[in-house]
Write an enzyme that holds these catalytic residues in place. Structure first.
Site, PDB file in Angstrom:
ATOM      1  N   SER A  23      -1.842   7.645   7.832  1.00 24.84           N
ATOM      2  CA  SER A  23      -1.391   8.890   8.466  1.00 24.84           C
ATOM      3  C   SER A  23      -1.884   8.983   9.906  1.00 24.84           C
ATOM      4  CB  SER A  23      -1.911  10.095   7.677  1.00 24.84           C
ATOM      5  OG  SER A  23      -3.306  10.243   7.869  1.00 24.84           O
TER       6      SER A  23
ATOM      7  N   ASP B 253      -3.165   7.390  -2.883  1.00 24.22           N
ATOM      8  CA  ASP B 253      -4.495   7.919  -2.558  1.00 24.22           C
ATOM      9  C   ASP B 253      -5.531   7.511  -3.602  1.00 24.22           C
ATOM     10  OD1 ASP B 253      -6.322   9.273  -1.027  1.00 24.22           O
ATOM     11  OD2 ASP B 253      -5.807  11.264  -1.790  1.00 24.22           O
TER      12      ASP B 253
ATOM     13  N   ASN C  33      -8.170   5.017  -2.954  1.00 20.32           N
ATOM     14  CA  ASN C  33      -8.768   3.680  -2.791  1.00 20.32           C
ATOM     15  C   ASN C  33     -10.287   3.762  -2.592  1.00 20.32           C
ATOM     16  OD1 ASN C  33      -6.146   2.866  -2.796  1.00 20.32           O
ATOM     17  ND2 ASN C  33      -6.082   2.190  -0.664  1.00 20.32           N
TER      18      ASN C  33
ATOM     19  N   ARG D 187      -2.100  17.908  -2.713  1.00 20.41           N
ATOM     20  CA  ARG D 187      -1.671  18.383  -1.394  1.00 20.41           C
ATOM     21  C   ARG D 187      -0.743  17.330  -0.783  1.00 20.41           C
ATOM     22  NH1 ARG D 187      -7.431  17.876  -0.783  1.00 20.41           N
ATOM     23  NH2 ARG D 187      -7.992  15.811  -0.015  1.00 20.41           N
TER      24      ARG D 187
ATOM     25  N   ARG E  79     -12.422   6.213  -3.428  1.00 19.21           N
ATOM     26  CA  ARG E  79     -13.137   6.657  -4.640  1.00 19.21           C
ATOM     27  C   ARG E  79     -13.181   5.557  -5.694  1.00 19.21           C
ATOM     28  NH1 ARG E  79      -9.736  11.855  -5.077  1.00 19.21           N
ATOM     29  NH2 ARG E  79      -8.738  10.818  -3.315  1.00 19.21           N
ATOM     30  N   TRP E  80     -12.114   4.783  -5.788  1.00 20.98           N
ATOM     31  CA  TRP E  80     -12.072   3.664  -6.741  1.00 20.98           C
ATOM     32  C   TRP E  80     -13.216   2.699  -6.446  1.00 20.98           C
ATOM     33  CZ3 TRP E  80     -11.576  -1.648  -6.445  1.00 20.98           C
ATOM     34  CH2 TRP E  80     -11.152  -2.321  -7.594  1.00 20.98           C
TER      35      TRP E  80
ATOM     36  N   ASN F 176      -5.446   9.559   9.815  1.00 26.20           N
ATOM     37  CA  ASN F 176      -6.318   8.452   9.390  1.00 26.20           C
ATOM     38  C   ASN F 176      -6.929   7.693  10.580  1.00 26.20           C
ATOM     39  OD1 ASN F 176      -4.300   7.631   6.451  1.00 26.20           O
ATOM     40  ND2 ASN F 176      -6.169   8.870   6.570  1.00 26.20           N
ATOM     41  N   TRP F 177      -6.365   7.879  11.784  1.00 26.50           N
ATOM     42  CA  TRP F 177      -6.983   7.269  12.980  1.00 26.50           C
ATOM     43  C   TRP F 177      -8.389   7.811  13.197  1.00 26.50           C
ATOM     44  CZ3 TRP F 177      -4.916   3.006  14.616  1.00 26.50           C
ATOM     45  CH2 TRP F 177      -3.533   2.820  14.625  1.00 26.50           C
TER      46      TRP F 177
END
Ligand code: IPE
Ligand code: IPE
Ligand code: MG
Length: 245
Positions: A66, A21, A23, A195, A25-26, A69-70
């Site tokens: 996930s 997790d 990507n 989470r 924000r990076w 994520n769709w």
């Protein structure tokens, strides 16, 4: 002594699962498009896969996409699917060189045809490899998996193939996408979120959880070694007392 040297090779996690997790924000931190975060995330994937195979960790499972994520913007979903295809094409050599077998869990039929085809091709071409099983969780959701399992078992009950009194944990295990994988020993999530986000709910019943602030595209093997060393300093009691172990 390097971090790697401090790792006890006799007590490695047998199954490591990672929620990759951070990507987006990076990329945002660098003023880039989110897609650049995903692209740079693939470098971390390669490094961590190779480091795990080298140790070796027999089972590595990566949460790549996930069921939820769709619901992201179509442009981002398309980018992720395109990246999946190009990574599979590019990394077949990494898998072969490191004797890694590719596996996938999730509602794979919902993937775009091209991604599905490429995935099945790499799974087929690496099926005899034996050093490590790399499982990609794609269009994966634990609730979808459990729902599917209940449907399949119910159907068997209806057709008298199994009696309700014979349904035990191993029957349930054998209907999950993860039927060929052992329980998760260590679950790592990057990016500071603490989470599970619908990942392997059944399979992490006794996993050790490890959260780190590092964003996935910055994740390197030293971070992995730190997590494994932390894991090796824990006492896994599985309900027993310390004295019983
Ligand atoms: C993880 O990074 C990759 C996927 C979920 C596909 P994110 O895209 O979730 O990055 P953040 O959480 O927005 O930073
Ligand atoms: C979980 O990350 C899924 C993957 C890493 C593939 P998300 O970024 O989608 O999770 P939430 O929405 O923050 O819980
Ligand atoms: Mg995220």
């Amino acid at each position: 002594m390097t971090l790697e040297d401090q790792i006890d090779k006799e007590r490695l996690p047998r199954h490591l699962a990672v929620i990759m997790d951070g990507n987006g924000r990076w990329a945002k931190q660098k003023g880039l498009f989110r897609s650049m975060g995903h692209e740079n995330g693939t470098k971390a994937v390669r490094e961590i896969v190779e480091a795990c195979a080298k140790l070796p960790i027999p089972y590595l499972t990566l949460y790549a996409f996930s069921t939820e994520n769709w619901n992201r913007p179509k442009l981002e979903v398309d980018t992720l699917m395109r990246l999946l295809v190009s990574s599979l094409k590019k990394e077949i050599k990494t898998l072969t060189d490191n004797n890694i077998k590719l596996n996938a869990i999730g509602n794979l039929d919902s993937l775009p045809k091209k991604a599905h085809r490429e995935l099945m091709d790499v799974i087929e071409r690496t099926k005899s490899n034996s050093r490590m099983t790399l499982t990609l969780a794609l269009s994966y959701g634990s609730r979808e998996e459990i729902t599917k399992t209940i449907k399949e078992i119910s159907l068997k009950v209806k057709n008298n193939l199994i009696s309700p009194s014979n349904i035990d944990e191993s029957v349930i295990n054998n209907h999950l996408y993860t039927r060929d994988l052992p329980d998760v020993d260590l679950l790592i999530r990057t990016s500071g979120e603490e989470r599970i986000s619908n990942f392997l709910l059944w399979q992490i019943a006794y996993a050790e959880l490890y959260f780190t602030e590092t964003l996935w595209p910055d994740y390197r093997k030293e971070h992995l070694y730190e997590a494994i060393l932390n894991y090796q300093n824990r006492e896994r009691r599985f309900g027993k007392t310390s004295e019983q172990l």
